[in-house]
Design a protein around this motif. Structure first.
Motif, PDB file in Angstrom:
ATOM      1  N   ARG A  29       0.835  -1.216   0.000  1.00 28.38           N
ATOM      2  CA  ARG A  29       0.000   0.000   0.000  1.00 28.38           C
ATOM      3  C   ARG A  29       0.866   1.259   0.000  1.00 28.38           C
ATOM      4  N   ALA A  46       2.160   1.573  -3.545  1.00 26.68           N
ATOM      5  CA  ALA A  46       1.083   1.968  -4.456  1.00 26.68           C
ATOM      6  C   ALA A  46       0.793   3.458  -4.323  1.00 26.68           C
ATOM      7  N   GLN A  47       0.782   3.951  -3.098  1.00 26.14           N
ATOM      8  CA  GLN A  47       0.546   5.381  -2.889  1.00 26.14           C
ATOM      9  C   GLN A  47       1.663   6.210  -3.518  1.00 26.14           C
ATOM     10  N   GLN A  48       2.909   5.756  -3.330  1.00 24.57           N
ATOM     11  CA  GLN A  48       4.045   6.474  -3.924  1.00 24.57           C
ATOM     12  C   GLN A  48       3.950   6.484  -5.446  1.00 24.57           C
ATOM     13  N   LEU A  49       3.612   5.346  -6.030  1.00 26.48           N
ATOM     14  CA  LEU A  49       3.519   5.260  -7.484  1.00 26.48           C
ATOM     15  C   LEU A  49       2.373   6.105  -8.030  1.00 26.48           C
ATOM     16  N   ASN A  50       1.313   6.236  -7.250  1.00 32.20           N
ATOM     17  CA  ASN A  50       0.169   7.050  -7.685  1.00 32.20           C
ATOM     18  C   ASN A  50       0.429   8.540  -7.568  1.00 32.20           C
ATOM     19  N   THR A  51       1.296   8.931  -6.644  1.00 31.52           N
ATOM     20  CA  THR A  51       1.513  10.366  -6.424  1.00 31.52           C
ATOM     21  C   THR A  51       2.806  10.888  -7.046  1.00 31.52           C
ATOM     22  N   ALA A  58       5.600   8.646  -8.940  1.00 32.51           N
ATOM     23  CA  ALA A  58       6.339   7.460  -9.394  1.00 32.51           C
ATOM     24  C   ALA A  58       7.767   7.797  -9.789  1.00 32.51           C
ATOM     25  N   TRP A  98       1.899  -7.918  -3.033  1.00 36.59           N
ATOM     26  CA  TRP A  98       1.372  -6.910  -3.955  1.00 36.59           C
ATOM     27  C   TRP A  98       0.155  -7.471  -4.692  1.00 36.59           C
ATOM     28  N   ILE A 126      -2.959  -5.397  -3.697  1.00 39.75           N
ATOM     29  CA  ILE A 126      -3.084  -4.247  -4.606  1.00 39.75           C
ATOM     30  C   ILE A 126      -3.674  -4.636  -5.958  1.00 39.75           C
ATOM     31  N   ASP A 127      -3.148  -5.681  -6.567  1.00 37.05           N
ATOM     32  CA  ASP A 127      -3.569  -6.037  -7.923  1.00 37.05           C
ATOM     33  C   ASP A 127      -3.845  -7.535  -8.033  1.00 37.05           C
TER      34      ASP A 127
END
Length: 106
Positions: A7, A10-15, A17, A95, A99-100
């Protein structure tokens, strides 16, 4: 060594990357099954012989493996060499579960 959950990553990649590097230290056959987009494959056994010159010390490196064991070893090595390394706890398996769920679990 810093640890991130899926998580967190995922947050880092969404904000932002672009603000981290993704290093996958599994074997090529594992990487072919599933990998995160924009991750670089350098198997743990080859880490000191290959790929270090392609990594930047200016950005943190999130290290990924199957369950988080090999990536923890890689993080210790990278930190000794002056890199900022972050272990993905639970690896690509966690992950996939958190996440996916569309990606393969092996």
């Amino acid at each position: 060594m810093q640890n991130w959950t899926p998580r967190d990553l995922a947050q880092q990649l969404n904000t932002a990357a672009h603000a981290v590097q993704l290093l996958d230290v599994r074997e090529p056959w594992e990487y072919q099954i599933v990998h995160l987009e924009n991750s670089q494959l350098v198997p743990l056994s080859q880490l000191t012989n290959y790929g270090l010159h392609e990594l930047s010390k200016d950005l943190p490196i999130v290290v990924i493996c199957h369950h988080g064991i090999r990536s923890a070893h890689a993080c210790y090595l990278l930190e000794r060499l002056g890199f900022q390394a972050i272990n993905l706890t639970g690896g690509i398996d966690r992950w996939a579960r958190e996440i996916d769920p569309s990606i393969p679990i092996y």
